[in-house]
Design a protein around this motif. Structure first.
Motif, PDB file in Angstrom:
ATOM      1  N   THR A 138      75.951   7.726  -7.236  1.00 56.31           N
ATOM      2  CA  THR A 138      74.707   8.429  -6.921  1.00 56.31           C
ATOM      3  C   THR A 138      74.956   9.902  -6.602  1.00 56.31           C
ATOM      4  OG1 THR A 138      74.940   7.560  -4.665  1.00 56.31           O
ATOM      5  CG2 THR A 138      73.440   6.395  -6.149  1.00 56.31           C
ATOM      6  N   GLN A 139      76.079  10.208  -5.947  1.00 58.09           N
ATOM      7  CA  GLN A 139      76.413  11.609  -5.677  1.00 58.09           C
ATOM      8  C   GLN A 139      76.658  12.361  -6.975  1.00 58.09           C
ATOM      9  OE1 GLN A 139      79.742  10.548  -3.033  1.00 58.09           O
ATOM     10  NE2 GLN A 139      78.786  11.820  -1.462  1.00 58.09           N
ATOM     11  N   ALA A 140      77.410  11.740  -7.866  1.00 51.77           N
ATOM     12  CA  ALA A 140      77.687  12.376  -9.153  1.00 51.77           C
ATOM     13  C   ALA A 140      76.406  12.561  -9.961  1.00 51.77           C
ATOM     14  CB  ALA A 140      78.687  11.537  -9.938  1.00 51.77           C
ATOM     15  N   ALA A 141      75.508  11.587  -9.876  1.00 51.21           N
ATOM     16  CA  ALA A 141      74.245  11.704 -10.606  1.00 51.21           C
ATOM     17  C   ALA A 141      73.431  12.892 -10.102  1.00 51.21           C
ATOM     18  CB  ALA A 141      73.441  10.412 -10.472  1.00 51.21           C
ATOM     19  N   ARG A 142      73.484  13.150  -8.799  1.00 55.89           N
ATOM     20  CA  ARG A 142      72.777  14.323  -8.259  1.00 55.89           C
ATOM     21  C   ARG A 142      73.406  15.624  -8.754  1.00 55.89           C
ATOM     22  NH1 ARG A 142      72.167  10.938  -3.643  1.00 55.89           N
ATOM     23  NH2 ARG A 142      74.082  11.739  -2.678  1.00 55.89           N
ATOM     24  N   LEU A 143      74.730  15.654  -8.825  1.00 54.48           N
ATOM     25  CA  LEU A 143      75.401  16.845  -9.357  1.00 54.48           C
ATOM     26  C   LEU A 143      74.993  17.082 -10.815  1.00 54.48           C
ATOM     27  CD1 LEU A 143      79.093  16.608  -8.047  1.00 54.48           C
ATOM     28  CD2 LEU A 143      77.247  18.072  -7.204  1.00 54.48           C
ATOM     29  N   ARG A 144      74.948  16.002 -11.586  1.00 55.43           N
ATOM     30  CA  ARG A 144      74.561  16.135 -12.998  1.00 55.43           C
ATOM     31  C   ARG A 144      73.118  16.617 -13.126  1.00 55.43           C
ATOM     32  NH1 ARG A 144      71.864  13.398 -16.908  1.00 55.43           N
ATOM     33  NH2 ARG A 144      72.678  13.593 -19.038  1.00 55.43           N
ATOM     34  N   ALA A 145      72.217  16.038 -12.327  1.00 55.81           N
ATOM     35  CA  ALA A 145      70.811  16.438 -12.396  1.00 55.81           C
ATOM     36  C   ALA A 145      70.634  17.903 -12.009  1.00 55.81           C
ATOM     37  CB  ALA A 145      69.975  15.540 -11.484  1.00 55.81           C
ATOM     38  N   ASP A 146      71.379  18.355 -11.011  1.00 59.01           N
ATOM     39  CA  ASP A 146      71.295  19.758 -10.604  1.00 59.01           C
ATOM     40  C   ASP A 146      71.838  20.679 -11.690  1.00 59.01           C
ATOM     41  OD1 ASP A 146      70.840  21.764  -8.370  1.00 59.01           O
ATOM     42  OD2 ASP A 146      72.965  22.104  -8.777  1.00 59.01           O
TER      43      ASP A 146
END
Length: 290
Positions: A138-146
């Motif tokens: 989930t942390q990585a997904a937030r980085l990708r979305a940003d």
């Protein structure tokens, strides 16, 4: 803006609805903002020229109607769409795998018509592998979305030339490794068609040349980025755990995977999808990449 329409006969079982539902839950690159009808819509970078394109896919029986719009090479965009949805694979022999292996047969019934999908290209899979190193999914997904919202192009992931030039504030050596991924994409090392033409072992060896990508990441790029249909991940602990859970204690991938040929990737994806449906573990476990 131009539009290109392709009508493709899909050989073997296929359900756009099942694939769409699977992709919507695929945290590393989940589909967003889908139409209310039965189509699938996604925005991606065309590998030939790294221009953004939009693909809208509709199923009519065994026929896929693929409409791509954009300003770049739309013939390549349509071919790439078929690849990242695994529509270019002859799946007529896939039911026979389930006949040989009751575990896979049950998975086929639970996920009717599923074909592996999720990453638009090996380039995007490699970028995800870097972002997810030593982070929760989930942390990585937030980085990708940003990264996508700040630096993407018309809803598509940042093109390699753009990514290579960015000075990003990311943990560890992620910026350095993303630059290496971008450079490799521009040099053709991550070209999806070329990786597909190689044996899985040769393709993984090629991807391992990219700085920051280890064995787990290289397998992800080949099996889920290029969508190679017939290989077994050798560094996927959760797949190994699911094999034990479904086949019995002490069972290894080397014992069961030969019966999955020539769709070993498909079988592995089915088992991982069912495990995730049951456990939701990718949301809470650390990425195994080191």
């Amino acid at each position: 803006m131009s539009k290109h329409t392709t009508v493709r006969e899909v050989a073997g079982p296929w359900s756009l609805a099942t694939s769409r539902a699977f992709w919507e839950g695929f945290t590393p690159a989940a589909l967003r903002h889908q139409p209310d009808d039965a189509t699938l819509r996604t925005v991606f970078l065309v590998e030939q020229d790294w221009s953004p394109a939009t693909a809208t896919v509709r199923q009519d029986g065994a026929t896929a109607h693929i409409v791509v719009t954009g300003t770049g090479d739309l013939d390549t965009a349509a071919t790439q769409t078929a690849r990242f949805l695994s529509l270019d694979i002859d799946g007529r022999g896939w039911p026979a795998v389930g006949d040989r292996d009751p575990v896979i047969g049950a998975a086929q019934r639970d996920l009717p018509g599923l074909r592996p999908c999720g990453f638009h290209s090996p380039y995007e899979a490699a970028a995800w592998a870097v972002l997810s190193q030593r982070l929760r999914i989930t942390q990585a997904a937030r980085l990708r979305a940003d990264l996508l919202s700040r630096h993407g192009h018309d809803g598509a992931f940042p093109a390699p030339a753009r990514l290579r030039a960015l000075d990003l504030d990311l943990p560890g050596r992620k910026t350095e490794y993303l630059h290496a991924v971008a450079e490799a994409a521009l040099d053709g090392l991550l070209d999806g068609d070329r990786l597909r033409d190689l044996t899985p072992e040769a393709a993984v060896a090629q991807v391992l040349q990219v700085k920051g990508l280890g064995p787990f990441a290289a397998e992800l790029v080949v099996l889920r980025g290029a969508n190679h249909p017939d290989a077994v991940p050798e560094h996927e602990a959760r797949l190994d755990a699911e094999i034990v859970a479904r086949y019995g204690p002490g069972t290894t991938r080397d014992q069961v995977a030969p019966t999955w040929r020539p769709y070993r990737t498909w079988a592995a994806v089915h088992l991982r999808a069912l495990r995730e449906r049951r456990t939701h573990e990718t949301r809470r476990l650390l990425s195994p990449e080191r």
